[in-house]
Design an enzyme around this catalytic site. Structure first.
Site, PDB file in Angstrom:
ATOM      1  N   ASN A 159      -7.566   5.838 -16.666  1.00 57.48           N
ATOM      2  CA  ASN A 159      -7.469   7.151 -16.027  1.00 57.48           C
ATOM      3  C   ASN A 159      -7.741   6.953 -14.544  1.00 57.48           C
ATOM      4  OD1 ASN A 159      -7.708   9.747 -15.118  1.00 57.48           O
ATOM      5  ND2 ASN A 159      -9.488  10.282 -16.388  1.00 57.48           N
ATOM      6  N   TRP A 160      -6.663   6.997 -13.756  1.00 61.52           N
ATOM      7  CA  TRP A 160      -6.812   6.719 -12.317  1.00 61.52           C
ATOM      8  C   TRP A 160      -7.391   7.912 -11.566  1.00 61.52           C
ATOM      9  CZ3 TRP A 160      -1.549   3.852 -10.901  1.00 61.52           C
ATOM     10  CH2 TRP A 160      -1.491   2.651 -11.623  1.00 61.52           C
ATOM     11  N   LYS A 161      -7.516   9.047 -12.235  1.00 62.73           N
ATOM     12  CA  LYS A 161      -8.072  10.269 -11.621  1.00 62.73           C
ATOM     13  C   LYS A 161      -7.351  10.562 -10.298  1.00 62.73           C
ATOM     14  CE  LYS A 161     -12.295   9.533 -14.200  1.00 62.73           C
ATOM     15  NZ  LYS A 161     -13.738   9.654 -14.302  1.00 62.73           N
ATOM     16  N   HIS A 183     -10.260  16.682 -20.086  1.00 59.93           N
ATOM     17  CA  HIS A 183     -11.235  15.749 -19.516  1.00 59.93           C
ATOM     18  C   HIS A 183     -12.451  16.537 -19.023  1.00 59.93           C
ATOM     19  CE1 HIS A 183     -13.126  12.834 -16.875  1.00 59.93           C
ATOM     20  NE2 HIS A 183     -12.475  11.912 -17.565  1.00 59.93           N
ATOM     21  N   GLU A 215     -14.114  16.385 -16.426  1.00 60.29           N
ATOM     22  CA  GLU A 215     -14.031  16.833 -15.027  1.00 60.29           C
ATOM     23  C   GLU A 215     -13.232  18.136 -14.935  1.00 60.29           C
ATOM     24  OE1 GLU A 215     -12.624  13.068 -13.596  1.00 60.29           O
ATOM     25  OE2 GLU A 215     -14.627  12.263 -13.976  1.00 60.29           O
ATOM     26  N   GLU A 221     -16.261  10.911 -24.465  1.00 66.74           N
ATOM     27  CA  GLU A 221     -16.745  10.509 -23.152  1.00 66.74           C
ATOM     28  C   GLU A 221     -18.024  11.281 -22.825  1.00 66.74           C
ATOM     29  OE1 GLU A 221     -13.390   8.829 -20.514  1.00 66.74           O
ATOM     30  OE2 GLU A 221     -13.345  10.988 -20.296  1.00 66.74           O
ATOM     31  N   GLY A 260     -18.750   7.450 -14.609  1.00 66.71           N
ATOM     32  CA  GLY A 260     -18.897   7.127 -13.186  1.00 66.71           C
ATOM     33  C   GLY A 260     -20.332   6.876 -12.758  1.00 66.71           C
ATOM     34  N   SER A 299     -18.106   4.460 -18.032  1.00 63.63           N
ATOM     35  CA  SER A 299     -18.587   3.189 -17.475  1.00 63.63           C
ATOM     36  C   SER A 299     -18.238   1.972 -18.337  1.00 63.63           C
ATOM     37  CB  SER A 299     -20.096   3.263 -17.201  1.00 63.63           C
ATOM     38  OG  SER A 299     -20.372   4.280 -16.249  1.00 63.63           O
ATOM     39  N   GLY A 359     -12.185   4.713 -16.392  1.00 62.89           N
ATOM     40  CA  GLY A 359     -12.010   5.308 -15.075  1.00 62.89           C
ATOM     41  C   GLY A 359     -12.070   4.233 -13.998  1.00 62.89           C
ATOM     42  N   GLY A 360     -13.229   4.101 -13.366  1.00 62.84           N
ATOM     43  CA  GLY A 360     -13.409   3.204 -12.218  1.00 62.84           C
ATOM     44  C   GLY A 360     -12.850   1.801 -12.422  1.00 62.84           C
TER      45      GLY A 360
END
Ligand code: 13P
Length: 251
Positions: A10-12, A96, A98, A168, A174, A214, A235-236
């Site tokens: 997920n490149w957000k 998600h 977010e 998640e 993150g 993470s 993610g990251g």
């Protein structure tokens, strides 16, 4: 029933066109033609077309991060399932945390998006997860259970195996604080059990449940080794070819 591991990045809301193209190219080259796991990347929607071109003929699938559950019409700023398919998408992330926290997305909206995704032949990745406050109050199962029931409301049993769930925990996203493999496995087992109640145990045994929060090359193998963890939503670490490929190799 064996479930094929699915690793999705997920490149957000990150990067620009040139870095998106380079990242997609790097991942697709490193993954090769026959990865042992299913792999997808989910760029920002404005780069879907570009990334789709870069991934043409590759084993890496393309996913979007959201959709609007309507056909073409007066919905300024939104993008629907048919448009995502047109851009080469096979997957779409829904609900998600977010989006739930920042855009106020509700379980009901997620369930409408889920129906639209399936009607558009996309593979939905439905996200659920508790906050630290929920966990500390002993409400993890309550919160995750409510989100799951609400988000899957109206989902027909015959389509359920085509839906991916992503657990998640919000406190692990993150933050560098990964859930321990035991913490994650406990919730995954709870989710599978609930899916068994909502559908049938046989259907639940075929549904894939990803862990997200993470995930890194260094913790992926242990997480993915848990009996009810069928993949990762990253993610990251999906923003760097080596890290993402390290996670894929652990799958
Ligand atoms: P991080 O891997 O950066 O914790 O993000 C997880 C996530 O939210 C994926 O959807």
């Amino acid at each position: 029933m064996s479930r094929r591991t699915i690793i999705a990045g997920n490149w957000k809301m990150n990067m620009r066109a040139d870095t998106a193209a380079a990242l997609a190219k790097g991942v697709s080259e490193a993954v090769g033609e026959n990865p042992s796991v299913e792999v997808a990347v989910c760029p920002p929607s404005v780069y879907l077309h570009l990334v789709s071109d870069v991934l043409a003929g590759s084993a890496v699938g393309l996913g979007a991060q959201n959709l609007y559950p309507a056909g073409d019409g007066a919905y300024t700023g939104e993008v629907n399932a048919a448009m995502l398919s047109d851009c080469g998408c096979r997957y779409v992330i829904l609900g998600h945390s977010e989006r739930r926290a920042l855009m106020g997305e509700t379980d009901k909206q997620v369930s409408e998006k889920l129906a639209a995704a399936l009607a558009g032949n996309l593979v939905p990745i439905v996200c659920v997860g508790e906050t630290l406050e929920d966990r500390e109050a002993g409400k993890t199962e309550d919160v995750v259970g409510t989100q799951l029931r609400g988000s899957l409301e109206g989902l027909d049993e015959s389509r359920a195996t085509g839906v991916v769930i992503a657990y998640e925990p919000v406190w692990a996203i993150g933050t560098g604080k990964t859930a321990t493999p035991e913490q994650a496995e406990d919730v995954h087992a709870f989710i599978r059990n609930l899916l068994g109640e909502l559908f049938t145990p046989e259907v639940a045994s075929q549904m894939r449940i990803q862990y997200g929060g993470s995930v890194k090359p260094g913790n992926a193998e242990e997480l993915l080794g848990q009996p009810n963890i069928d993949g990762a939503l990253v993610g990251g670490a999906s923003l760097k070819v080596d890290d993402f490929v390290g996670i894929i190799k652990a799958g």
